[in-house]
Design an enzyme around this catalytic site. Structure first.
Site, mmCIF file in Angstrom:
data_model
loop_
_atom_site.group_PDB
_atom_site.id
_atom_site.type_symbol
_atom_site.label_atom_id
_atom_site.label_comp_id
_atom_site.label_asym_id
_atom_site.label_seq_id
_atom_site.Cartn_x
_atom_site.Cartn_y
_atom_site.Cartn_z
ATOM 1 N N ARG A 1 0.839 -1.207 0.000
ATOM 2 C CA ARG A 1 0.000 0.000 0.000
ATOM 3 C C ARG A 1 0.873 1.255 0.000
ATOM 4 N NH1 ARG A 1 -5.212 1.886 1.491
ATOM 5 N NH2 ARG A 1 -5.265 3.447 3.146
ATOM 6 N N TYR B 1 3.558 10.407 2.604
ATOM 7 C CA TYR B 1 4.293 9.902 1.438
ATOM 8 C C TYR B 1 5.148 10.988 0.797
ATOM 9 C CZ TYR B 1 1.071 6.090 2.099
ATOM 10 O OH TYR B 1 0.360 5.066 2.656
#
Length: 300
Positions: free
Chosen positions: A247, A279
């Site tokens: 993921r 991220y």
């Protein structure tokens, strides 16, 4: 009010009133169970309405001996929520956890895999076994759609809209979202459904479930973790990975290739954009290239 009743009522509140996922509710309940076990072991007879901050501080001190800072913080947060619930329901006037601070954990950046490493993992799947096509489809779905492990095991055949290029996912808090699915992932799932799954004696309760174990029941989270760990060993991958690693890799690779952060947020099913923004800390090199290529003053 005794501990068992308070724990049960809190679980119901989290599930019904707050709409949390069952796994989240179980984690909150586990924190309370640890406290109950501590009280029992130390023969401390006190109710949830009378327990003091001093007793709770001693419990956290004992927890700190065996758990890391991140786990300690989760327990402290869970207990604070529990006592806030008791205040909300009128059982207490104060939160005895109020003065107990969580240890500093810092922000742990997610582990990611390169595309080559993901290809190596998929190539490591033994397609000669009965579970080979299923395991390949699971790995590809984790990475190709960026799903949580719970979303993979709960995926139903009726949720597959391959003609439209989407799958319907029921995420945390039973919130539904549609996630794009690529042709490679579709092909692997289709091959599994048409071949391997048809050879399994499917149990009635799992008739619509995509990924099944050899007995025809829905897979467990632990089984997915085992599949991933075994593939990492077979592929000689010297990284400590889990289903969630795919993921993270899904989101990171999208970001590095120029995808919009809000689009990634929608696909991951994050309620807040700040969760997705982690991220941004993985690899900033592509952001420098964006400035260099597109900002009017980058060449001055």
């Amino acid at each position: 009010m005794n501990w068992q009743q308070a724990q049960k009522d809190f679980e119901h509140f989290l599930l019904i009133e707050r709409g949390l996922a069952k796994n989240s509710v179980q984690n909150y309940s586990l924190d309370i169970s640890k406290l109950i076990n501590h009280l029992s072991t130390n023969e401390i007879r006190v109710s949830p309405t009378k327990i003091t901050g001093e007793i709770l501080q001693h419990f956290i001190y004992e927890v700190a001996k065996i758990l890391n800072a991140r786990s300690q913080s989760r327990i402290i947060s869970g207990l604070k929520s529990f006592f806030n619930y008791l205040i909300f329901e009128g059982y207490r006037d104060d939160n005895p956890m109020e003065l107990i601070e969580s240890p500093k954990t810092g922000r742990k950046l997610p582990d990611t895999l390169s595309l080559n490493e993901i290809d190596d993992l998929i190539a490591a799947v033994d397609l000669s076994t009965n579970e080979g096509e299923r395991n390949r489809a699971i790995i590809e779905t984790l990475y190709g759609c960026g799903l949580r492990v719970s979303e993979v095991i709960d995926l139903n055949i009726s949720d597959l809209y391959f003609q439209e290029g989407f799958i319907k996912i029921t995420g945390k808090g039973d919130k539904e979202r549609f996630v794009p699915i690529g042709e490679i992932t579709q092909n692997y799932i289709t091959q599994y459904l048409e071949n391997s799954r048809n050879r399994v004696s499917v149990k009635k309760l799992a008739s619509d479930v995509v990924f099944l174990n050899r007995r025809g029941n829905k897979l467990t989270r632990a089984m997915i973790f085992t599949i991933v760990k075994n593939l990492a060993l077979t592929a000689n991958l010297n990284k400590n990975i889990s289903p969630h690693t795919f993921r993270h890799s899904f989101a990171t690779h999208l970001l590095e290739n120029g995808a919009d952060l809000r689009a990634i947020q929608q696909m991951l099913g994050h309620e807040s954009i700040t969760t997705t923004e982690i991220y941004m800390h993985v690899d900033k090199s592509h952001l420098r290239e964006v400035i260099k290529d597109f900002h009017p003053r980058s060449n001055y």
